[in-house]
Design a protein around this motif. Structure first.
Motif, PDB file in Angstrom:
ATOM      1  N   ASN A  80       2.791   1.115   6.782  1.00 51.83           N
ATOM      2  CA  ASN A  80       1.347   0.902   6.802  1.00 51.83           C
ATOM      3  C   ASN A  80       0.782   1.669   7.997  1.00 51.83           C
ATOM      4  O   ASN A  80       0.628   1.132   9.082  1.00 51.83           O
ATOM      5  CB  ASN A  80       1.046  -0.594   6.901  1.00 51.83           C
ATOM      6  CG  ASN A  80      -0.419  -0.909   6.737  1.00 51.83           C
ATOM      7  OD1 ASN A  80      -1.231  -0.027   6.517  1.00 51.83           O
ATOM      8  ND2 ASN A  80      -0.752  -2.185   6.863  1.00 51.83           N
ATOM      9  N   THR A  83       2.658   1.537  11.440  1.00 48.66           N
ATOM     10  CA  THR A  83       3.313   0.226  11.556  1.00 48.66           C
ATOM     11  C   THR A  83       4.163  -0.043  10.315  1.00 48.66           C
ATOM     12  O   THR A  83       3.786   0.325   9.205  1.00 48.66           O
ATOM     13  CB  THR A  83       2.266  -0.892  11.707  1.00 48.66           C
ATOM     14  OG1 THR A  83       1.532  -0.684  12.919  1.00 48.66           O
ATOM     15  CG2 THR A  83       2.900  -2.271  11.730  1.00 48.66           C
ATOM     16  N   ASP A  85       5.626  -3.059   8.055  1.00 44.98           N
ATOM     17  CA  ASP A  85       5.542  -4.479   7.735  1.00 44.98           C
ATOM     18  C   ASP A  85       6.858  -4.909   7.090  1.00 44.98           C
ATOM     19  O   ASP A  85       7.342  -4.243   6.167  1.00 44.98           O
ATOM     20  CB  ASP A  85       4.394  -4.750   6.773  1.00 44.98           C
ATOM     21  CG  ASP A  85       3.054  -4.261   7.317  1.00 44.98           C
ATOM     22  OD1 ASP A  85       2.852  -4.361   8.539  1.00 44.98           O
ATOM     23  OD2 ASP A  85       2.229  -3.779   6.520  1.00 44.98           O
ATOM     24  N   ASP A 123       4.311 -12.966  12.275  1.00 43.82           N
ATOM     25  CA  ASP A 123       3.220 -13.743  11.688  1.00 43.82           C
ATOM     26  C   ASP A 123       3.374 -15.239  11.994  1.00 43.82           C
ATOM     27  O   ASP A 123       4.494 -15.732  12.204  1.00 43.82           O
ATOM     28  CB  ASP A 123       3.175 -13.550  10.170  1.00 43.82           C
ATOM     29  CG  ASP A 123       2.448 -12.277   9.768  1.00 43.82           C
ATOM     30  OD1 ASP A 123       2.121 -11.460  10.657  1.00 43.82           O
ATOM     31  OD2 ASP A 123       2.203 -12.100   8.557  1.00 43.82           O
ATOM     32  N   HIS A 168       5.921  -7.430  11.989  1.00 46.37           N
ATOM     33  CA  HIS A 168       5.406  -6.062  11.965  1.00 46.37           C
ATOM     34  C   HIS A 168       5.941  -5.314  13.184  1.00 46.37           C
ATOM     35  O   HIS A 168       5.996  -5.880  14.293  1.00 46.37           O
ATOM     36  CB  HIS A 168       3.877  -6.066  11.976  1.00 46.37           C
ATOM     37  CG  HIS A 168       3.296  -7.066  11.018  1.00 46.37           C
ATOM     38  ND1 HIS A 168       3.070  -6.799   9.690  1.00 46.37           N
ATOM     39  CD2 HIS A 168       2.936  -8.373  11.201  1.00 46.37           C
ATOM     40  CE1 HIS A 168       2.570  -7.874   9.104  1.00 46.37           C
ATOM     41  NE2 HIS A 168       2.497  -8.851   9.988  1.00 46.37           N
TER      42      HIS A 168
END
Length: 239
Positions: A80, A83, A85, A123, A168
């Motif tokens: 992404n 980055t 994920d 997260d 991430h």
């Protein structure tokens, strides 16, 4: 005798022939333009959606955590921008993340070329998870430098959990996170078989299972259908 009616009909035929002569080249040019735009769109759409998935299949649990050929879970990495994920998903409710010394008390372990601990963001999760770095070389799976762990969890399977681990890694590429370690392993998860009570590491050693991005396929299909329908309408109107 040439009548006004004949003259009008002849003029109409010439107009229709002119339309056909002008329409077909224009149609070809329009189709080429549409294909070019579609290709550009696919390139843009596929870049942020590039993802690969690894299966966790190698069983190092004491007494075994599953039957031969069991896929305990998957590790999916999506590029992404700059980055990566990462989603770690256990396939069956029978298997949950554990906390044992054989996996250095990490729920999940991985390596990262050029990666620093500050690049890793985990997260929100219940129970809370943290990223860690160190020299991890638990039972039979080789050397790892990074892990995701549960500080508040009790040992073994006393506080096992099954919800996905999602984190991430900034300033990284998928290639930075998927090089095999000294024993050929790429990722390791610490699991418990909640039926047998057996715990230990399961690992992914590749090759990855790569799926076509659904968004890209949808874009391709929709564009081709639209181009085909538009072409038929143009030919119907003008011929």
């Amino acid at each position: 005798m040439i009548t006004a009616s004949n003259t009008a009909q002849t003029g109409q035929v010439k107009i229709e022939r002119g339309r056909r002569r002008m329409t077909r080249p224009n149609l070809c040019a329009s189709l080429l333009l549409a294909v070019g735009l579609l290709s550009a769109g696919l390139l843009v759409a596929s870049t942020p959606a590039h993802a690969i998935t690894f299966d966790l299949t190698s069983d190092h649990c004491t007494g075994g955590c599953g039957d031969p050929g069991t896929i305990f879970g998957t590790v999916t990495l999506t590029q992404n921008g700059t980055t990566v994920d990462v989603i770690v998903d256990l396939n069956d409710p029978t298997y949950q993340f554990a906390k044992t010394g054989s996996v250095d008390f990490q729920a999940f372990k991985f390596n990262g070329t050029g990666v620093a601990l500050g690049d890793i963001t985990v997260d929100a999760h219940t129970p809370a998870l943290l990223a860690a770095t160190g020299t991890f070389n638990g039972d039979g799976t080789g050397d790892f430098s990074f892990g995701i762990n549960c500080p508040s969890c009790g040992g073994g399977g006393s506080d096992a959990f099954s919800n996905n681990i999602v984190f991430h890694v900034a300033n990284a590429t998928i290639a930075d996170l998927t090089a095999a370690n000294n024993l050929g392993n790429i990722f390791v998860a610490d699991v418990i078989n909640t039926v047998t009570g057996n715990t230990g590491p399961v690992d992914a050693s590749g090759p990855p299972v790569t799926a076509a991005e659904p968004g890209t396929l949808l874009l391709l299909g929709s564009a081709l259908v639209s181009i085909g329908a538009w072409s038929r309408r143009r030919m119907t109107w003008r011929v």
